[in-house]
Design an enzyme around this catalytic site. Sequence first.
Site, mmCIF file in Angstrom:
data_model
loop_
_atom_site.group_PDB
_atom_site.id
_atom_site.type_symbol
_atom_site.label_atom_id
_atom_site.label_comp_id
_atom_site.label_asym_id
_atom_site.label_seq_id
_atom_site.Cartn_x
_atom_site.Cartn_y
_atom_site.Cartn_z
ATOM 1 N N GLU A 103 20.437 29.400 52.529
ATOM 2 C CA GLU A 103 19.875 29.957 53.788
ATOM 3 C C GLU A 103 18.568 29.098 54.161
ATOM 4 O O GLU A 103 17.739 28.605 53.324
ATOM 5 C CB GLU A 103 19.385 31.283 53.652
ATOM 6 C CG GLU A 103 18.517 31.648 54.624
ATOM 7 C CD GLU A 103 19.067 31.658 56.072
ATOM 8 O OE1 GLU A 103 20.264 32.345 56.577
ATOM 9 O OE2 GLU A 103 18.495 31.087 56.800
ATOM 10 N N ALA A 138 20.884 46.364 68.061
ATOM 11 C CA ALA A 138 20.923 47.232 66.796
ATOM 12 C C ALA A 138 21.938 48.539 67.055
ATOM 13 O O ALA A 138 21.352 49.561 66.506
ATOM 14 C CB ALA A 138 19.718 47.718 66.199
ATOM 15 N N HIS A 166 28.518 49.719 67.696
ATOM 16 C CA HIS A 166 29.391 49.932 68.854
ATOM 17 C C HIS A 166 30.502 50.714 68.526
ATOM 18 O O HIS A 166 30.914 50.499 67.310
ATOM 19 C CB HIS A 166 29.605 48.704 69.461
ATOM 20 C CG HIS A 166 28.620 47.874 70.149
ATOM 21 N ND1 HIS A 166 28.125 48.423 71.225
ATOM 22 C CD2 HIS A 166 27.988 46.869 69.664
ATOM 23 C CE1 HIS A 166 26.887 47.734 71.755
ATOM 24 N NE2 HIS A 166 26.785 46.640 70.863
ATOM 25 N N LYS A 219 28.000 43.263 77.890
ATOM 26 C CA LYS A 219 27.783 44.653 78.452
ATOM 27 C C LYS A 219 26.795 45.056 78.944
ATOM 28 O O LYS A 219 26.609 46.385 79.063
ATOM 29 C CB LYS A 219 27.572 45.257 76.829
ATOM 30 C CG LYS A 219 28.902 45.064 75.978
ATOM 31 C CD LYS A 219 28.578 45.702 74.459
ATOM 32 C CE LYS A 219 28.375 44.924 73.396
ATOM 33 N NZ LYS A 219 29.191 43.904 72.950
ATOM 34 N N ARG A 244 23.085 34.976 70.904
ATOM 35 C CA ARG A 244 24.446 35.190 70.797
ATOM 36 C C ARG A 244 25.138 34.002 70.288
ATOM 37 O O ARG A 244 25.027 32.940 70.832
ATOM 38 C CB ARG A 244 25.338 36.092 71.719
ATOM 39 C CG ARG A 244 24.385 37.349 72.339
ATOM 40 C CD ARG A 244 25.087 37.570 73.561
ATOM 41 N NE ARG A 244 24.579 38.745 74.374
ATOM 42 C CZ ARG A 244 23.650 38.654 75.266
ATOM 43 N NH1 ARG A 244 22.808 37.416 75.304
ATOM 44 N NH2 ARG A 244 22.917 39.856 75.816
ATOM 45 N N GLU A 262 29.293 37.028 67.651
ATOM 46 C CA GLU A 262 28.471 37.560 68.585
ATOM 47 C C GLU A 262 28.505 39.079 68.585
ATOM 48 O O GLU A 262 29.462 39.607 68.012
ATOM 49 C CB GLU A 262 28.689 36.854 70.168
ATOM 50 C CG GLU A 262 30.027 37.059 70.656
ATOM 51 C CD GLU A 262 30.126 36.361 72.050
ATOM 52 O OE1 GLU A 262 29.083 36.306 72.678
ATOM 53 O OE2 GLU A 262 31.116 35.524 72.052
ATOM 54 N N SER A 263 27.900 39.634 69.596
ATOM 55 C CA SER A 263 28.227 41.251 69.672
ATOM 56 C C SER A 263 29.615 41.582 69.561
ATOM 57 O O SER A 263 30.467 41.167 70.561
ATOM 58 C CB SER A 263 27.330 41.917 70.783
ATOM 59 O OG SER A 263 27.322 43.067 70.527
ATOM 60 N N CYS A 293 -1.030 49.936 57.249
ATOM 61 C CA CYS A 293 -0.618 49.675 58.495
ATOM 62 C C CYS A 293 -0.694 51.157 59.290
ATOM 63 O O CYS A 293 -0.280 52.038 58.769
ATOM 64 C CB CYS A 293 0.967 49.312 58.695
ATOM 65 S SG CYS A 293 1.719 49.658 60.150
ATOM 66 N N CYS A 338 -0.538 51.972 62.210
ATOM 67 C CA CYS A 338 0.125 52.378 63.467
ATOM 68 C C CYS A 338 1.624 53.043 62.907
ATOM 69 O O CYS A 338 1.896 54.233 63.503
ATOM 70 C CB CYS A 338 0.691 51.251 64.569
ATOM 71 S SG CYS A 338 -0.593 50.457 65.097
HETATM 72 C C1 LIG Z 1 20.924 39.853 72.426
HETATM 73 C C2 LIG Z 1 21.942 40.178 71.248
HETATM 74 C C3 LIG Z 1 22.395 41.588 71.228
HETATM 75 C C4 LIG Z 1 23.213 42.030 70.010
HETATM 76 N N1 LIG Z 1 23.504 43.415 70.062
HETATM 77 C C5 LIG Z 1 24.505 43.864 69.155
HETATM 78 C C6 LIG Z 1 24.647 45.168 69.084
HETATM 79 O O1 LIG Z 1 23.997 46.176 69.716
HETATM 80 N N2 LIG Z 1 25.430 45.445 67.972
HETATM 81 C C7 LIG Z 1 26.151 44.498 67.273
HETATM 82 O O2 LIG Z 1 27.081 45.014 66.533
HETATM 83 N N3 LIG Z 1 26.062 43.398 67.449
HETATM 84 C C8 LIG Z 1 24.976 42.712 68.231
HETATM 85 N N4 LIG Z 1 24.755 41.556 68.316
HETATM 86 C C9 LIG Z 1 25.425 40.804 67.646
HETATM 87 C C10 LIG Z 1 24.609 40.475 66.176
HETATM 88 O O3 LIG Z 1 23.558 40.433 66.192
HETATM 89 C C11 LIG Z 1 25.380 39.174 65.714
HETATM 90 O O4 LIG Z 1 26.762 39.143 65.586
HETATM 91 C C12 LIG Z 1 25.090 39.172 64.151
HETATM 92 O O5 LIG Z 1 23.668 39.460 63.618
HETATM 93 C C13 LIG Z 1 25.314 37.910 63.647
HETATM 94 O O6 LIG Z 1 25.059 37.814 62.219
HETATM 95 P P1 LIG Z 1 25.064 36.370 61.454
HETATM 96 O O7 LIG Z 1 25.053 36.763 59.989
HETATM 97 O O8 LIG Z 1 26.724 35.771 61.659
HETATM 98 O O9 LIG Z 1 24.287 35.195 62.168
HETATM 99 P P2 LIG Z 1 22.707 35.021 61.846
HETATM 100 O O10 LIG Z 1 22.215 36.275 61.623
HETATM 101 O O11 LIG Z 1 22.417 34.142 62.938
HETATM 102 O O12 LIG Z 1 22.660 34.442 60.438
HETATM 103 C C14 LIG Z 1 22.987 32.900 60.459
HETATM 104 C C15 LIG Z 1 22.289 32.501 59.177
HETATM 105 O O13 LIG Z 1 22.563 31.076 58.859
HETATM 106 C C16 LIG Z 1 21.500 30.240 58.686
HETATM 107 N N5 LIG Z 1 21.972 29.166 58.774
HETATM 108 C C17 LIG Z 1 22.040 28.054 59.900
HETATM 109 N N6 LIG Z 1 22.419 27.015 59.713
HETATM 110 C C18 LIG Z 1 22.375 26.678 58.634
HETATM 111 C C19 LIG Z 1 22.474 25.727 57.402
HETATM 112 N N7 LIG Z 1 22.774 24.545 57.866
HETATM 113 N N8 LIG Z 1 21.958 25.743 56.261
HETATM 114 C C20 LIG Z 1 21.788 26.946 55.847
HETATM 115 N N9 LIG Z 1 21.592 28.027 56.457
HETATM 116 C C21 LIG Z 1 21.909 27.993 57.829
HETATM 117 C C22 LIG Z 1 20.545 30.876 59.701
HETATM 118 O O14 LIG Z 1 19.112 30.437 59.367
HETATM 119 C C23 LIG Z 1 20.665 32.335 59.857
HETATM 120 O O15 LIG Z 1 19.953 33.060 58.730
HETATM 121 C C24 LIG Z 1 23.776 41.044 69.316
HETATM 122 C C25 LIG Z 1 23.539 39.625 69.674
HETATM 123 C C26 LIG Z 1 22.502 39.163 70.415
HETATM 124 C C27 LIG Z 1 21.969 37.959 70.373
#
Ligand SMILES: Cc1cc2nc3c(=O)[nH]c(=O)nc-3n(C[C@H](O)[C@H](O)[C@H](O)COP(=O)(O)OP(=O)(O)OC[C@H]3O[C@@H](n4cnc5c(N)ncnc54)[C@H](O)[C@@H]3O)c2cc1C
Lengths: 422, 483
Positions: B31, B46, B49, B250, B311, B337-338, B400, B402
Site C-alpha cells: 500500500e 457509505a 446498496h 445515482k 470513483r 466504483e460504486s 475527544c 465532541c
Molecule cells: C463519491 C463516491 C461515493 C460512493 N458511494 C458508495 C456507496 O454508497 N456504496 C458503495 O457500495 N460504494 C460507494 N462508492 C464506491 C466505493 O467507495 C469504492 O468502490 C471502493 O471504496 C473502492 O475500494 P478499492 O479498494 O477498490 O479502492 P481504494 O479504496 O481507492 O483503494 C485502492 C488503494 O490502492 C492504493 N494504491 C494505488 N496505487 C498504488 C500503487 N502503485 N502501489 C501501492 N498501492 C497503491 C491506494 O493508495 C489505495 O489505498 C462510492 C465512491 C465514491 C467516489
Amino acid sequence: MISYDIVIIGGGPAGLAAAVSARKAGIDKILILERDKELGGILNQCIHNGFGLHTFKEELTGPEYAGRFIDQVLEAKIEYRLNTMVMDISPDRVVTAMSRADGMYQIQAGAVILAMGCRERPRGALNIPGYRPAGIFSAGTAQRLVNIEGYMPGREVVILGSGDIGLIMARRMTLEGAIVKVVAELLPYSGGLKRNIVQCLNDFDIPLKLSHTVVDIEGKEHVTAVTIAEVGKDMKPIPGTEERYTCDTLLLSCGLIPENELSNKAGIKMSPVTSGPIVNESLETNIPGVFACGNVLHVHDLVDYVSEEAKKAGESAAKFVKAGGKDTEGGHVIEVKATDGARYTVPTTINVDNMDDLLTVRFRVGAVYKDSFVSVYFDDERVMHNKKRILAPGEMEQVILQKKKLAEKPGLKTITVKIEAE
Amino acid sequence: MYDVIIIGAGVTGSSVARELSRYNVSVCVLEKCEDVCEGTSKANSAIVHAGFDAAEGSLMAKMNVRGNEMMGQLAEDLDIPFRRNGAMVVCIHKEALDGLKTLYDRGIANGVKDLRILTREECLEMEPNLSDNVEGALYAPTSGIICPFILNIAMAENAAVNGVEFRFNTQVEDIQKDLQGIWHLRTNNGEYLAKYVVNAAGVYADVIHNMVSKNKIKITPRRGDYCLLDKEVGGHVDKTIFPQPTNLGKGVLVSPTIHGNLIVGPTAVDLENKEGNNTTADGINDLIAKANDHVKNLPMRKVITSFAGLRAHEANHEFIIREVEDAPHFIDCAGIESPGLTSAPAIGEMVGGMLKDMMKLTEKENWISKRKGILNPQNLSIEERNELIKKEPAYGQIICRCESISEGEILDAIHRPLGARSLDGVKRRTRAGMGRCQAGFCSPRVMEILHRELGLPLEEITKSGGRSNIVLERTKGTNGGEL
Ligand SMILES: Cc1cc2nc3c(=O)[nH]c(=O)nc-3n(C[C@H](O)[C@H](O)[C@H](O)COP(=O)(O)OP(=O)(O)OC[C@H]3O[C@@H](n4cnc5c(N)ncnc54)[C@H](O)[C@@H]3O)c2cc1C
Ligand SMILES: Cc1cc2nc3c(=O)[nH]c(=O)nc-3n(C[C@H](O)[C@H](O)[C@H](O)COP(=O)(O)OP(=O)(O)OC[C@H]3O[C@@H](n4cnc5c(N)ncnc54)[C@H](O)[C@@H]3O)c2cc1C
C-alpha cells in the site's frame, strides 16, 4: 449519591469567579469540576498581557489574571476536581462526571452553574473548498501548540478571520520568527478589538484585507498555498480578484461558539443568536437552579466582563440554594428585546422583584455604527439615548437599568434596546 | 517471495486479503499510503446498496446483491457498525413515475428482496421531511448504512491476525515477469516477488494493469463532493433518500450515517488528476442546490465538514474482475466504483475462490473468523464503566470531547494489529476528531499520545503519513523540553 449545594462546570474565569462569589454569599459546599489538568480555562494559553484593566486596574497576562481568581478559590478552600469531564446534567440537577482517578460518578447539585466556555468554529463549518492537508488550525489550537506545548506549526502563515485570537496569533507567530502574509476577513469590518488591530497587525505591517475570503487551499499532504479573493455584497467571491499566497499554515479565527452540548442534552432553551442559554435577570436558565455565565452564555471579548457576570451567577445560585432550592414565585416580569441593529440581549427577561438595584444588560450590534445612539425604550417611551462615537460587532456593549425606575412602572411589558441614527 | 501480492489496501484489497487468509498461502499487501483505507474507501456515501441500480446480468449487479447479502454476517463477525435503514428512490415528477417501475423490475431481476413501490402518502408517512412534490418512491428495505473505515480496517486487521503481511508507504512503480513466471514488483521500498498478483489499486488500477498488459484500460477519476452535517440534525431523515438515477449516476442522496450524522452528496465531475480529491466551491454549491429537491428544510447551516472522493470510473461502468488475458496469474479488480463498498465482501469471495482454484489452496485449520472492535464505553452502564476504568484508568480520560472518546480507546487503536500511527489513523478507528469541532480540541492531545506510545518526536507525528507533519519545530524559547 454525593451532594453539593452548588456544582460549577468549568474552572475558567467564569467558574472561578462564580465560586468565589457564591462562597462570599455564604454557601459552604461548592464543587468546581474542570476537565483540564489545571484551573484557569482558556486564559492559560493567553500569555499576552492586557487582561484585568477593568477589574484590577492593571495590565496582567492571561495566566496572571486567572491566578488572582485561583488564589481566591484556594484561600476560600473551595473544592475542585481536575481532569474531570462532566458527561451529563439532568433536569433535576444530577451531574454525571468522569475521571481517571474517580471513575464515573453522579453528584446531586442544589444548583448548577454552567461555565464551560466556548470553542472555535472549524474549517468544515466554513465550507472552504480545497484539499484537506495538515497545516490548517483554528487559531486557538495553534495558540495552544505555541504557548503551552512550545511547538511552531509553520513558518509562513495566512490567517482567515480577524477575531481577537487570530489577531493575537498574528503577532505571536511573528515574534516567533514566522512570516504572517495576510489576514483576510470576510466581513467589511474586523470582528476583533480595535486595540488588537493596532498592536498586533499595524505595528508589524501585517495587511488586513476586509471583505476577503479563502477560495482555495493547495497541498495534498501539507498546505503549500492559499488563495484568497474579494467578496461582493452577497458574500460571494468576485472572479478575477484572486490572490495566491504560498504558505505552510492557515489559521482560522472565524468565530467562537458557546460550548453547550451538556446544556442541550439537559433540555435548556438556547438563543439562536448567541448559541447560549436564554437567561433571566438572575442568569438562570429555563431549568430552575441552573445558571450560566461567561463564554458558555455568550461570547465575551474581555475577561473582566466575564468575571463580573460570573459574580452575579454565583450570587443568584446562592440565593436559590438558600431559598431551599426554589425560585421566588410571581413578580413583575418584563421582556427585554434587541432590535434595529442590536442583535441580542443578556438577559432576555427581568423579574423586577428579583433584580438588584442595578442590572447590567449586555448586548452586541450587528454592524459598524458611527456617531449613533444606543437607545432604551420602556414599551414605547424612550428612556435612554446615549451617543456612541463607534459601535462595532467585535465589542460587547452594555446598558445599566435601575430597579427603582422599573418598579415605578408596574404596567411595563417590554424593554427594547435599539441603535438609532439620531 | 510471496504466493500472492495484493496491490492496494482499500476495501477491495483488504477483502481479498481476508478471504485468502483462510488458506495456507503466503500473502502480502502493498500500500502506497501509511495506513489502510486511504483511497476511495475513506470518502464515499457509505451506503450498502440494495442492488437495483446496476444493469441486469452485469457482474456489478451480481456483486452488489451478493455483497449486500453477506454484509450482515460480516458486520457481526468483524464488529462493524452497520444498520439496514432502508432506502427510498424518490420521484418528484408525475411523468417520471414509470421510472420507478423500471428500477423495480431491474431490482427484481437482479435478485433484490422485499422491494416495494410506495404511494405519495406512504412516502410522507415514512419520511415527513420529503419534498412536498413527492409523487412516489421505490422502497428497498435491504439497503443499509455502514462505517466505511471500520469495514476496511476490520477486514485488514482480521487478515493480518491470520498471517497476511501489510507493507505501508510502499508504492508499486513497475512490474515485470521473469522467465520462471515470477512477478517482480519494484517499489520505493525495494523489490517484492510473487507468484500471483491482485491489482486492487482503485483509481490507479489502470496504471497497474497497463504495466503488465498490452490491452490498455483507462480509469477516470470521477469526483464526488459531500457535506457532512452535525449529529444534532442526523435524524432529519431515517432512510437513505435518493433521487431517480440519471446516466451520470445515482445523484445527490441525503442519508443518516451509521454514527448519526447526516450526509449530503455526491456530485459527479470527471477529472484527469487521480489525486484530485479537493472540494470546490462549485461542487458544494451544486450539492446544496440539488439536495433540496427531494428533502425539504435541509439544515445546511449545520455542516461540520465537507470532503470529496474519487470513483474509479471505467467507460463501460462495469467491474473488471478477472485474470488478465495476456498476463496469466495477474488478476484485476478494476473499475470498482460504486457499489464497490457494498460489493467488497463478494469481490473478496470471488477473487479468493479464483485463486483457490488456480493455486489449489487448502483451508487453514485455525483460521480466526472473528474480530473484536475497539470497545465503545458509551454502550456500558455507569457501573460497568467504573469497573473498566478501575482496570484501565485511561478509559476515564476523555480526549475527544465532541464524540466522547477516551484515551483507552485511542490506546487500543494504536496498539491493535495494523494500529494507528497518525491523527487520521486514530480518527478513522475511534472517531476522535470527527465531531463538530473537527479535532480543534483533541488534536494536540492525540499528538501527545501518539508521541508517547510510538516513541516518535512530536515533529514526526503526522495527520496522515508522508509530509503531513503537524508541527514544524520547537518555539524559540523552548529548548527540547518535554511536552
Ligand atoms: C463519491 C463516491 C461515493 C460512493 N458511494 C458508495 C456507496 O454508497 N456504496 C458503495 O457500495 N460504494 C460507494 N462508492 C464506491 C466505493 O467507495 C469504492 O468502490 C471502493 O471504496 C473502492 O475500494 P478499492 O479498494 O477498490 O479502492 P481504494 O479504496 O481507492 O483503494 C485502492 C488503494 O490502492 C492504493 N494504491 C494505488 N496505487 C498504488 C500503487 N502503485 N502501489 C501501492 N498501492 C497503491 C491506494 O493508495 C489505495 O489505498 C462510492 C465512491 C465514491 C467516489
Ligand atoms: C482561544 C481563546 C483566546 C482568547 N483570548 C482572549 C484575550 O486575549 N483577551 C481576552 O480578554 N479574552 C480572550 N478570550 C476570551 C476569553 O475566553 C474569556 O475572556 C474567558 O476566558 C472566558 O471564560 P470562561 O470561564 O467563560 O471560559 P473558559 O476560559 O473557556 O473556561 C471554560 C472551562 O470549562 C471547562 N469545561 C468545559 N466543558 C467542560 C466539561 N464538560 N467538564 C468539565 N470542564 C469543562 C474548560 O476546560 C475550561 O477550563 C479568548 C478566548 C479563546 C477561546
